[in-house]
Design a protein around this motif. Structure first.
Motif, short mmCIF file in Angstrom:
data_model
loop_
_atom_site.label_atom_id
_atom_site.label_comp_id
_atom_site.label_asym_id
_atom_site.label_seq_id
_atom_site.Cartn_x
_atom_site.Cartn_y
_atom_site.Cartn_z
N ASP A 165 0.68 -0.94 -0.06
CA ASP A 165 0.08 0.02 0.00
C ASP A 165 0.77 1.30 -0.06
O ASP A 165 2.09 1.29 0.50
CB ASP A 165 -0.88 -0.14 1.08
N GLY A 166 0.23 2.35 -0.56
CA GLY A 166 1.19 3.48 -0.59
C GLY A 166 1.27 4.07 -1.93
O GLY A 166 1.11 3.44 -2.89
N ALA A 167 1.87 5.23 -2.26
CA ALA A 167 2.32 5.87 -3.30
C ALA A 167 3.39 5.19 -3.99
O ALA A 167 4.23 4.51 -3.16
CB ALA A 167 2.23 7.34 -2.95
N VAL A 168 3.42 5.23 -5.29
CA VAL A 168 4.36 4.86 -6.13
C VAL A 168 5.27 5.78 -6.90
O VAL A 168 4.61 6.60 -7.55
CB VAL A 168 3.95 3.40 -7.14
N LEU A 169 6.61 5.87 -7.05
CA LEU A 169 7.24 6.57 -7.87
C LEU A 169 7.87 5.55 -8.91
O LEU A 169 8.65 4.82 -8.58
CB LEU A 169 8.73 7.10 -6.89
N VAL A 170 7.52 6.05 -10.11
CA VAL A 170 7.94 5.36 -11.28
C VAL A 170 8.98 6.19 -12.03
O VAL A 170 8.98 7.44 -12.44
CB VAL A 170 6.65 5.04 -12.44
N VAL A 171 10.27 5.63 -12.29
CA VAL A 171 11.35 6.23 -12.72
C VAL A 171 11.49 5.86 -14.20
O VAL A 171 11.84 4.72 -14.39
CB VAL A 171 12.62 6.29 -11.94
N GLY A 172 11.37 6.90 -15.12
CA GLY A 172 11.45 6.24 -16.57
C GLY A 172 9.77 6.48 -17.17
O GLY A 172 9.06 5.88 -16.90
N ALA A 173 9.88 7.40 -18.29
CA ALA A 173 8.75 7.56 -18.95
C ALA A 173 8.79 7.00 -20.66
O ALA A 173 8.17 7.45 -21.24
CB ALA A 173 8.32 8.69 -19.02
N GLY A 174 9.57 5.86 -20.65
CA GLY A 174 9.29 5.25 -22.11
C GLY A 174 8.14 4.48 -22.21
O GLY A 174 7.23 4.72 -21.23
N SER A 175 7.85 3.49 -23.06
CA SER A 175 6.67 2.74 -23.21
C SER A 175 6.35 1.86 -22.05
O SER A 175 5.04 1.88 -21.55
CB SER A 175 6.62 1.88 -24.36
N SER A 176 7.38 1.29 -21.31
CA SER A 176 7.15 0.52 -20.13
C SER A 176 6.67 1.40 -18.85
O SER A 176 5.70 1.30 -18.12
CB SER A 176 8.19 -0.26 -19.81
N GLY A 177 7.46 2.61 -18.62
CA GLY A 177 7.24 3.29 -17.46
C GLY A 177 5.86 3.97 -17.71
O GLY A 177 5.17 4.03 -16.60
N GLY A 178 5.70 4.42 -18.92
CA GLY A 178 4.38 5.43 -19.01
C GLY A 178 2.92 4.30 -18.87
O GLY A 178 2.20 4.84 -18.07
N GLN A 179 3.18 3.22 -19.61
CA GLN A 179 1.95 2.30 -19.34
C GLN A 179 1.85 1.82 -17.80
O GLN A 179 0.80 1.75 -17.35
CB GLN A 179 2.15 1.01 -20.24
N ILE A 180 2.75 1.30 -17.16
CA ILE A 180 2.67 0.98 -15.71
C ILE A 180 2.29 1.88 -14.89
O ILE A 180 1.43 1.82 -14.15
CB ILE A 180 4.20 0.34 -15.22
N ALA A 181 2.79 3.30 -15.14
CA ALA A 181 2.31 4.47 -14.21
C ALA A 181 0.91 4.54 -14.45
O ALA A 181 -0.07 4.91 -13.49
CB ALA A 181 3.13 5.52 -14.64
N ASP A 182 0.38 4.58 -15.66
CA ASP A 182 -1.06 4.73 -15.99
C ASP A 182 -1.85 3.56 -15.55
O ASP A 182 -2.92 3.96 -14.60
CB ASP A 182 -1.33 4.84 -17.50
N GLU A 183 -1.43 2.49 -15.58
CA GLU A 183 -2.05 1.40 -15.00
C GLU A 183 -2.13 1.40 -13.35
O GLU A 183 -3.46 1.17 -12.85
CB GLU A 183 -1.49 -0.02 -15.36
N LEU A 184 -1.30 1.76 -12.61
CA LEU A 184 -1.09 1.99 -11.32
C LEU A 184 -2.08 3.01 -10.97
O LEU A 184 -2.84 3.03 -9.92
CB LEU A 184 0.41 2.10 -10.61
N GLN A 185 -2.03 4.29 -11.58
CA GLN A 185 -3.27 5.18 -11.32
C GLN A 185 -4.53 4.98 -11.58
O GLN A 185 -5.39 5.29 -10.70
CB GLN A 185 -2.98 6.57 -12.07
N ARG A 186 -4.87 4.16 -12.63
CA ARG A 186 -6.30 3.62 -12.99
C ARG A 186 -6.66 2.58 -11.88
O ARG A 186 -7.73 2.54 -11.43
CB ARG A 186 -6.11 3.08 -14.17
N ALA A 187 -5.53 2.21 -11.06
CA ALA A 187 -5.83 1.02 -9.97
C ALA A 187 -6.09 1.76 -8.72
O ALA A 187 -6.27 1.18 -7.48
CB ALA A 187 -4.79 0.15 -9.83
N GLY A 188 -6.12 3.13 -8.47
CA GLY A 188 -6.37 4.08 -7.42
C GLY A 188 -5.13 4.33 -6.50
O GLY A 188 -5.16 4.94 -5.85
N ARG A 189 -3.79 4.03 -7.30
CA ARG A 189 -2.73 4.61 -6.58
C ARG A 189 -2.43 6.02 -7.05
O ARG A 189 -2.58 6.59 -7.98
CB ARG A 189 -1.57 3.85 -6.90
N LYS A 190 -1.70 6.63 -5.93
CA LYS A 190 -0.97 7.84 -6.17
C LYS A 190 0.30 7.74 -6.83
O LYS A 190 1.02 6.84 -6.23
CB LYS A 190 -0.94 8.70 -4.90
N VAL A 191 0.51 8.32 -7.97
CA VAL A 191 1.59 7.88 -8.62
C VAL A 191 2.63 9.21 -8.82
O VAL A 191 2.21 10.20 -9.47
CB VAL A 191 1.50 7.32 -10.04
#
Length: 418
Positions: A165-191
Motif C-alpha cells: 500500500d502507498g504511493a508509487v514513484l515510477v522512474v522512466g517514461a518510455g513505453s514501459s514506464g508510462g504504461q505501468i504508471a497509467d495502470e497504477l493510477q487507474r488502480a487507485g494509486r497515487k503515482v
C-alpha cells in the motif's frame, strides 16, 4: 562427446525463430538452443497486462497468425508468445529447450567454434547470437536501501496488487514506464512519474496507425539514431485498443510529473529542472509526425479524414508550471520505487575479445561480426530503427542468413581440375 552442426543459434525468441526460418530457406543445417521455453521473455518477463505496441497486421512475421486478435488489434503477451511458438512449429524449427549456453570460443587449428552448454559441447561453423537486447535490468543505485522503500525494476513488476500500500514513484517514461504508471493510477494509486527525454508519436492519425506512417515515410529504415538521441526513449501504447500518450493528461487525472532523478539526500529525491523541456521535445516529435503525415497526404492526394483536434495540446498542469525539485519520499507516502530504466546486454559467454569494442558492445555490420562465423540478431538499431521489432528482426535475419550462405559457398568451392 560433442555434436557438430553447421550453424548454431542461441536463443529461441523472435530473433532465433526468424533466424531458423531463413536458414531453412537456404537449407543450412542448424540448431536453435534455448535455456527456457520458446518466447520465454514474452511469457514471464513482462507485466501481466502487457500488449504489443504495434498492431497485429504490422508486428508479425509473414504468414504469422494471432489466435484471437484481429489485424488492427494489439495482441496481449500470451497471444504473441503463442503465435511465435506456432510459427516455429509450422516451419519445423529445430529448437532444443532447456539448454543453457555457457561459453563460446574459437576452435583450435580450424575454422568455427566450440560451444560449451549445460547439455554438452557443440562444434559449429557459425554461431548466431539471438539473445536480443533485454538480458539484465538496469537498476540505478541512486536511492540507498536505508531509504525505507521497496525498489524494483519494471522487469519484476506484474500488477498493482503486487505492491505494498502507498504511493508509487515510477522512474522512466518510455513505453514501459508510462504504461505501468497509467495502470497504477487507474488502480487507485497515487503515482509520481519521472519524465526524461522521449519521443511520443501519435498512436494513430487520420485513420492510420503510426506504424503505417513510419513505413510510408521511410522512418522505419533510418539506419542510426541522430547524434545526441541515443538514449531517447519512445512512449507509445497499445493498451485499451491503442492510445496516444500525453503525460499532461495523466497529470490532469492526478499523477504528479517530475524531472529526471539526479540524486538523493536525507530522504529526499533530487530532481533536475528539465521537465518542461522534456515535454516540449516530446511535443515537437509528435507535431513533426503530424506535419510529415499531412505533407504526404497532400503530395499523393490521399483521401484520409482531416483531424484538426490532434494538433491541440492540453494545458500544462501545476506540476509542470511549478515543478518539484526535491521530493521527500516519506512525506509523499511513497512505499515503492519502480525503475523503468531499461536493460543491458550480456555477451559474457562469448570469449572472443576482438569481437567487442572498449565498452563491451559487439562490433558488427548489420549483424555480421568481424570475427568470421559470428553473427547477431535482435540488437537495437542493428540495421534500422525497426530492428528490435518482430517484423524488423525478420528482415535482419534474412540478411544474416544470406551472409552465412554466401560464406558456405566460398568454403565449398573447389577449383575445376585442369
Amino acid at each position: 562427446m560433442s555434436e557438430s552442426i553447421d550453424t548454431l543459434v542461441v536463443g529461441a525468441g523472435q530473433a532465433g525463430i526468424a533466424a531458423s526460418a531463413h536458414l531453412s530457406r537456404h537449407a543450412i543445417p542448424h540448431l536453435v538452443l534455448e535455456k527456457d521455453r520458446v518466447a520465454e521473455s514474452w511469457r514471464t518477463r513482462r507485466w501481466d497486462s502487457l500488449v504489443a505496441n504495434g498492431p497485429a497486421w504490422h508486428d508479425c512475421f509473414p504468414g504469422m497468425r494471432f489466435p484471437t486478435s484481429g489485424p488492427d488489434a494489439f495482441p496481449d503477451k500470451e497471444e504473441v508468445a503463442t503465435a511465435l511458438e506456432t510459427f516455429a512449429q509450422t516451419h519445423s524449427a529445430p529448437i532444443r529447450t532447456g539448454v543453457d549456453v555457457k561459453l563460446l570460443k574459437r576452435a583450435t587449428g580450424r575454422s568455427g567454434f566450440v560451444v560449451e552448454t549445460s547439455q554438452g559441447v557443440f562444434q559449429a561453423e557459425n554461431v548466431i547470437s539471438a539473445t536480443g537486447a533485454f538480458q539484465h535490468p538496469v537498476f540505478p543505485s541512486l536511492i540507498p536501501e536505508s531509504a525505507g522503500v521497496v525498489q524494483m525494476h519494471s522487469a519484476s513488476y506484474r500488477n498493482p496488487d503486487q505492491l505494498a500500500d502507498g504511493a508509487v514513484l515510477v522512474v522512466g517514461a518510455g513505453s514501459s514506464g508510462g504504461q505501468i504508471a497509467d495502470e497504477l493510477q487507474r488502480a487507485g494509486r497515487k503515482v509520481y512519474l519521472c519524465v526524461g527525454p522521449h519521443d511520443r508519436p501519435p498512436r494513430a492519425y487520420r485513420g492510420r496507425d503510426y506504424c503505417w506512417w513510419l513505413g510510408v515515410l521511410g522512418l522505419w529504415d533510418i539506419p542510426a539514431k541522430a547524434p545526441g538521441t541515443e538514449h531517447v526513449t519512445i512512449s507509445v501504447s497499445g493498451a485499451r485498443g491503442g492510445e496516444t500518450v500525453d503525460f499532461r493528461w495523466l497529470a490532469h487525472r492526478g499523477m504528479t510529473l517530475l524531472g529526471r532523478a539526479s540524486g538523493y539526500q536525507d530522504g529526499r529525491l533530487l530532481l533536475d529542472d528539465d521537465l518542461r523541456d522534456n515535454l516540449a521535445a516530446g511535443d515537437a516529435n509528435y507535431l513533426d509526425m503530424l506535419a510529415q503525415a499531412d505533407a504526404y497526404i497532400a503530395k499523393f492526394g490521399l483521401d484520409l479524414p482531416e483531424e484538426p483536434e490532434a494538433h491541440l495540446l492540453p494545458d500544462d498542469p501545476v506540476c509542470v508550471t511549478d515543478p518539484i525539485r526535491e521530493l521527500d519520499l516519506a512525506e509523499a507516502g511513497i512505499s515503492t520505487v519502480l525503475w523503468a530504466t531499461g536493460y543491458r546486454q550480456d555477451f559474457s559467454w562469448i570469449n572472443l575479445p576482438d569481437a567487442f569494442d572498449a565498452t563491451g558492445a559487439p562490433l558488427h555490420q548489420r549483424g555480421v561480426s568481424p570475427e568470421p562465423g559470428l553473427y547477431y540478431l535482435g540488437l537495437p538499431w542493428q540495421s534500422r530503427r525497426g530492428s528490435t521489432f518482430i517484423w524488423g528482426v525478420w528482415h535482419d535475419a534474412a540478411y544474416v542468413a544470406d551472409q552465412i550462405e554466401i560464406q558456405r559457398n566460398y568454403r565449398e568451392y573447389r577449383p575445376a581440375s585442369a
